[in-house]
Scaffold this active site. Structure first.
Site, PDB file in Angstrom:
ATOM      1  N   GLU A 145       0.829  -1.218   0.000  1.00  0.00           N
ATOM      2  CA  GLU A 145       0.000   0.000   0.000  1.00  0.00           C
ATOM      3  C   GLU A 145       0.865   1.270   0.000  1.00  0.00           C
ATOM      4  O   GLU A 145       1.858   1.346   0.715  1.00  0.00           O
ATOM      5  CB  GLU A 145      -0.903   0.002   1.243  1.00  0.00           C
ATOM      6  CG  GLU A 145      -1.786   1.234   1.319  1.00  0.00           C
ATOM      7  CD  GLU A 145      -2.793   1.143   2.435  1.00  0.00           C
ATOM      8  OE1 GLU A 145      -3.560   0.158   2.471  1.00  0.00           O
ATOM      9  OE2 GLU A 145      -2.816   2.050   3.280  1.00  0.00           O
ATOM     10  N   ALA A 186      -9.964  11.143   2.731  1.00  0.00           N
ATOM     11  CA  ALA A 186     -11.384  11.443   2.984  1.00  0.00           C
ATOM     12  C   ALA A 186     -11.602  12.951   3.102  1.00  0.00           C
ATOM     13  O   ALA A 186     -12.674  13.469   2.803  1.00  0.00           O
ATOM     14  CB  ALA A 186     -11.850  10.733   4.250  1.00  0.00           C
ATOM     15  N   HIS A 223      -8.152   3.153  -3.544  1.00  0.00           N
ATOM     16  CA  HIS A 223      -9.041   3.276  -2.388  1.00  0.00           C
ATOM     17  C   HIS A 223     -10.023   4.412  -2.701  1.00  0.00           C
ATOM     18  O   HIS A 223      -9.668   5.371  -3.384  1.00  0.00           O
ATOM     19  CB  HIS A 223      -8.262   3.667  -1.130  1.00  0.00           C
ATOM     20  CG  HIS A 223      -7.314   2.615  -0.659  1.00  0.00           C
ATOM     21  ND1 HIS A 223      -6.885   2.535   0.647  1.00  0.00           N
ATOM     22  CD2 HIS A 223      -6.692   1.603  -1.309  1.00  0.00           C
ATOM     23  CE1 HIS A 223      -6.042   1.521   0.777  1.00  0.00           C
ATOM     24  NE2 HIS A 223      -5.907   0.944  -0.392  1.00  0.00           N
ATOM     25  N   ARG A 246     -15.749   3.760   3.911  1.00  0.00           N
ATOM     26  CA  ARG A 246     -16.534   4.924   4.347  1.00  0.00           C
ATOM     27  C   ARG A 246     -15.616   6.133   4.524  1.00  0.00           C
ATOM     28  O   ARG A 246     -15.922   7.231   4.131  1.00  0.00           O
ATOM     29  CB  ARG A 246     -17.232   4.625   5.676  1.00  0.00           C
ATOM     30  CG  ARG A 246     -18.145   5.758   6.104  1.00  0.00           C
ATOM     31  CD  ARG A 246     -18.560   5.658   7.541  1.00  0.00           C
ATOM     32  NE  ARG A 246     -17.423   5.851   8.443  1.00  0.00           N
ATOM     33  CZ  ARG A 246     -17.503   5.855   9.741  1.00  0.00           C
ATOM     34  NH1 ARG A 246     -18.658   5.658  10.326  1.00  0.00           N
ATOM     35  NH2 ARG A 246     -16.429   6.030  10.502  1.00  0.00           N
TER      36      ARG A 246
HETATM   37  P1  FAD Z   1     -18.077   0.996   7.313  1.00  0.00           P
HETATM   38  O1  FAD Z   1     -17.975  -0.394   6.787  1.00  0.00           O
HETATM   39  O2  FAD Z   1     -19.079   1.896   6.752  1.00  0.00           O
HETATM   40  O3  FAD Z   1     -18.080   0.943   8.864  1.00  0.00           O
HETATM   41  C1  FAD Z   1     -17.826   2.113   9.646  1.00  0.00           C
HETATM   42  C2  FAD Z   1     -18.444   1.937  11.028  1.00  0.00           C
HETATM   43  O4  FAD Z   1     -19.855   2.028  10.929  1.00  0.00           O
HETATM   44  C3  FAD Z   1     -18.168   0.552  11.647  1.00  0.00           C
HETATM   45  O5  FAD Z   1     -18.059   0.735  13.035  1.00  0.00           O
HETATM   46  C4  FAD Z   1     -19.413  -0.232  11.299  1.00  0.00           C
HETATM   47  O6  FAD Z   1     -19.651  -1.298  12.216  1.00  0.00           O
HETATM   48  C5  FAD Z   1     -20.474   0.842  11.390  1.00  0.00           C
HETATM   49  N1  FAD Z   1     -21.635   0.596  10.523  1.00  0.00           N
HETATM   50  C6  FAD Z   1     -21.622   0.099   9.251  1.00  0.00           C
HETATM   51  N2  FAD Z   1     -22.886   0.031   8.771  1.00  0.00           N
HETATM   52  C7  FAD Z   1     -23.703   0.490   9.741  1.00  0.00           C
HETATM   53  C8  FAD Z   1     -25.114   0.672   9.846  1.00  0.00           C
HETATM   54  N3  FAD Z   1     -25.946   0.360   8.841  1.00  0.00           N
HETATM   55  N4  FAD Z   1     -25.618   1.191  11.001  1.00  0.00           N
HETATM   56  C9  FAD Z   1     -24.790   1.527  12.036  1.00  0.00           C
HETATM   57  N5  FAD Z   1     -23.446   1.362  11.994  1.00  0.00           N
HETATM   58  C10 FAD Z   1     -22.906   0.863  10.871  1.00  0.00           C
HETATM   59  N6  FAD Z   1      -9.484   5.736   5.222  1.00  0.00           N
HETATM   60  C11 FAD Z   1      -9.305   6.749   4.326  1.00  0.00           C
HETATM   61  O7  FAD Z   1      -9.752   7.875   4.571  1.00  0.00           O
HETATM   62  N7  FAD Z   1      -8.621   6.536   3.161  1.00  0.00           N
HETATM   63  C12 FAD Z   1      -8.108   5.313   2.825  1.00  0.00           C
HETATM   64  O8  FAD Z   1      -7.504   5.151   1.763  1.00  0.00           O
HETATM   65  C13 FAD Z   1      -8.282   4.247   3.740  1.00  0.00           C
HETATM   66  N8  FAD Z   1      -7.819   3.002   3.474  1.00  0.00           N
HETATM   67  C14 FAD Z   1      -8.059   1.970   4.336  1.00  0.00           C
HETATM   68  C15 FAD Z   1      -7.617   0.682   4.010  1.00  0.00           C
HETATM   69  C16 FAD Z   1      -7.863  -0.389   4.857  1.00  0.00           C
HETATM   70  C17 FAD Z   1      -7.390  -1.764   4.472  1.00  0.00           C
HETATM   71  C18 FAD Z   1      -8.540  -0.167   6.093  1.00  0.00           C
HETATM   72  C19 FAD Z   1      -8.778  -1.311   7.029  1.00  0.00           C
HETATM   73  C20 FAD Z   1      -8.965   1.110   6.435  1.00  0.00           C
HETATM   74  C21 FAD Z   1      -8.751   2.191   5.572  1.00  0.00           C
HETATM   75  N9  FAD Z   1      -9.203   3.473   5.854  1.00  0.00           N
HETATM   76  C22 FAD Z   1      -9.002   4.504   4.965  1.00  0.00           C
HETATM   77  C23 FAD Z   1      -9.860   3.786   7.138  1.00  0.00           C
HETATM   78  C24 FAD Z   1     -11.397   3.643   7.084  1.00  0.00           C
HETATM   79  O9  FAD Z   1     -11.949   4.508   6.126  1.00  0.00           O
HETATM   80  C25 FAD Z   1     -11.933   4.003   8.473  1.00  0.00           C
HETATM   81  O10 FAD Z   1     -11.431   3.099   9.415  1.00  0.00           O
HETATM   82  C26 FAD Z   1     -13.454   4.104   8.613  1.00  0.00           C
HETATM   83  O11 FAD Z   1     -13.758   4.539   9.941  1.00  0.00           O
HETATM   84  C27 FAD Z   1     -14.175   2.787   8.428  1.00  0.00           C
HETATM   85  O12 FAD Z   1     -14.320   2.510   7.115  1.00  0.00           O
HETATM   86  P2  FAD Z   1     -15.198   1.249   6.610  1.00  0.00           P
HETATM   87  O13 FAD Z   1     -15.076   1.245   5.155  1.00  0.00           O
HETATM   88  O14 FAD Z   1     -14.847   0.039   7.366  1.00  0.00           O
HETATM   89  O15 FAD Z   1     -16.639   1.765   7.025  1.00  0.00           O
END
Ligand code: FAD
Length: 323
Positions: A17, A51, A77, A107
């Site tokens: 990455e 983000a 991403h 997200r």
């Molecule tokens: P989601 O899957 O939407 O989950 C976010 C939170 O909301 C979780 O706690 C989940 O349980 C909760 N949730 C989901 N759906 C619901 C619902 N319907 N009702 C209530 N709660 C819900 N961030 C960046 O800004 N840029 C990047 O390039 C980036 N790359 C990443 C790469 C990897 C491999 C990882 C693991 C993380 C990365 N992140 C990045 C960080 C990530 O964007 C954050 O950790 C964010 O807070 C969570 O993203 P998610 O896609 O898991 O969100």
């Protein structure tokens, strides 16, 4: 090529990455790093997305340059925070025109620096909505549309203290059409194995790629702990760092720890290892050296033969894949 095709063809994937540098100088430096890491023959590389908005264009530019100047498969991403649906439509039209086929759908975290940020303007509140949206985009030569990965959190995601609910939310991303999960970094493999089993219990059968990042300094550890994500440092690691006389020794301890994590993950049938390189090549190259291999192909050769039938069955059936 879709990442799911690479995962089908290989028992274990190895990926790196990067993040988009802010300056042209940084871009050129990063290309030196990418060239050095290319010798390790990664299965694919990925580029992060801001983000907050500051470096968003640069993610696209870096992906396009990687595709144009190297033989690497690149994953972009993408976060849905701070994006309207019209913006996302434009992004995917541009991706299709640039030949970008793979996206890690996230997200993102609400940008703290954007004072006028209003989540009500976002097209999707969670990554599952973004995955569903991407699945509906089919303007690509590949009739399957885009390849989609999503994030997973072996130590749990801080916004959802209820771990059972968290698995429901992860499952929603897979049900919406994600092909694989890439995890947040972790330092204790037991957290990953437990996460993998919980996925299995939740009926999640897609491949799970483990995120690995060697610690390189005490200040880096403090920063990670502050982010409250992937920061559960085992006492054994803290003790080893405590004994270090200087930062160079901390770096060595970090690489040794990550090497042992990789060795154990490989012995336990991990489907992929994703290295958070922080745009540097030394630590990742050192881990390969410590594992006694010159590149990913050699590393993969030590993972045992691919059971194609098992992989194909796991992919096409509802049953979770047990490595
Ligand atoms: P989601 O899957 O939407 O989950 C976010 C939170 O909301 C979780 O706690 C989940 O349980 C909760 N949730 C989901 N759906 C619901 C619902 N319907 N009702 C209530 N709660 C819900 N961030 C960046 O800004 N840029 C990047 O390039 C980036 N790359 C990443 C790469 C990897 C491999 C990882 C693991 C993380 C990365 N992140 C990045 C960080 C990530 O964007 C954050 O950790 C964010 O807070 C969570 O993203 P998610 O896609 O898991 O969100």
């Amino acid at each position: 090529m879709h990442i799911q095709d690479i995962l089908r063809a290989h028992r274990t994937t190895f990926s790196f990455e990067f993040f988009p540098p802010k300056s042209q100088e940084g871009f050129d430096e990063l290309f030196g790093t990418i060239a050095r890491l290319q010798e390790l023959k990664p299965s694919f590389v990925s580029v992060t997305y801001g983000a907050g908005g500051g470096t968003r264009e640069k993610t696209h530019d870096l992906i396009v340059r990687i595709q144009r100047e190297t033989d690497l498969t690149a994953v972009s991403h993408l976060t849905c925070v701070n994006h309207s649906e019209a913006e996302l439509v434009a992004i995917f039209d541009r991706y299709a025109a640039s030949g970008i086929e793979n996206v890690l759908a996230l997200r993102g975290d609400p940008p703290r620096t954007l004072l006028d940020y209003d989540p009500k303007n976002d097209a999707f509140a969670y990554a599952a909505g973004l995955v569903k949206f991407i699945r509906s985009r089919t303007n690509l030569p590949d009739a399957r549309g885009f390849g989609i990965g999503v994030a997973g959190f072996p130590e749990g995601h801080p916004s959802t203290p209820n771990r059972l609910e968290e698995m429901d939310h992860l499952k929603a991303k897979i049900d919406a059409g994600a092909d694989y999960i890439c995890t947040q970094l972790f330092f204790e493999n037991r957290d990953f194995y437990d996460f993998r089993e919980r996925c299995e219990l939740a009926g999640i059968g897609v491949p799970i790629i483990a995120g690995i990042m060697p610690i390189s300094s005490r200040s880096g550890m403090t920063r990670m702990a502050g982010l409250a994500l992937g920061a559960r440092f085992p006492a054994r690691l803290l003790k080893a760092v405590d004994r270090c006389a200087d930062e160079e020794s901390v770096n060595r301890v970090g690489i040794h720890w990550a090497t042992e994590q990789c060795r154990d993950l490989l012995d336990n049938g991990v489907r992929g290892i994703h290295f958070y390189t922080l745009n540097r090549s030394d630590a990742t190259r050192q881990i390969y050296q410590n594992l006694g291999v010159k590149d990913s192909a050699a590393l993969r050769a030590g993972c045992g033969p691919i059971d194609r039938l098992q992989l194909e069955t796991a992919w096409s059936s509802e049953k979770p894949f047990i490595p």
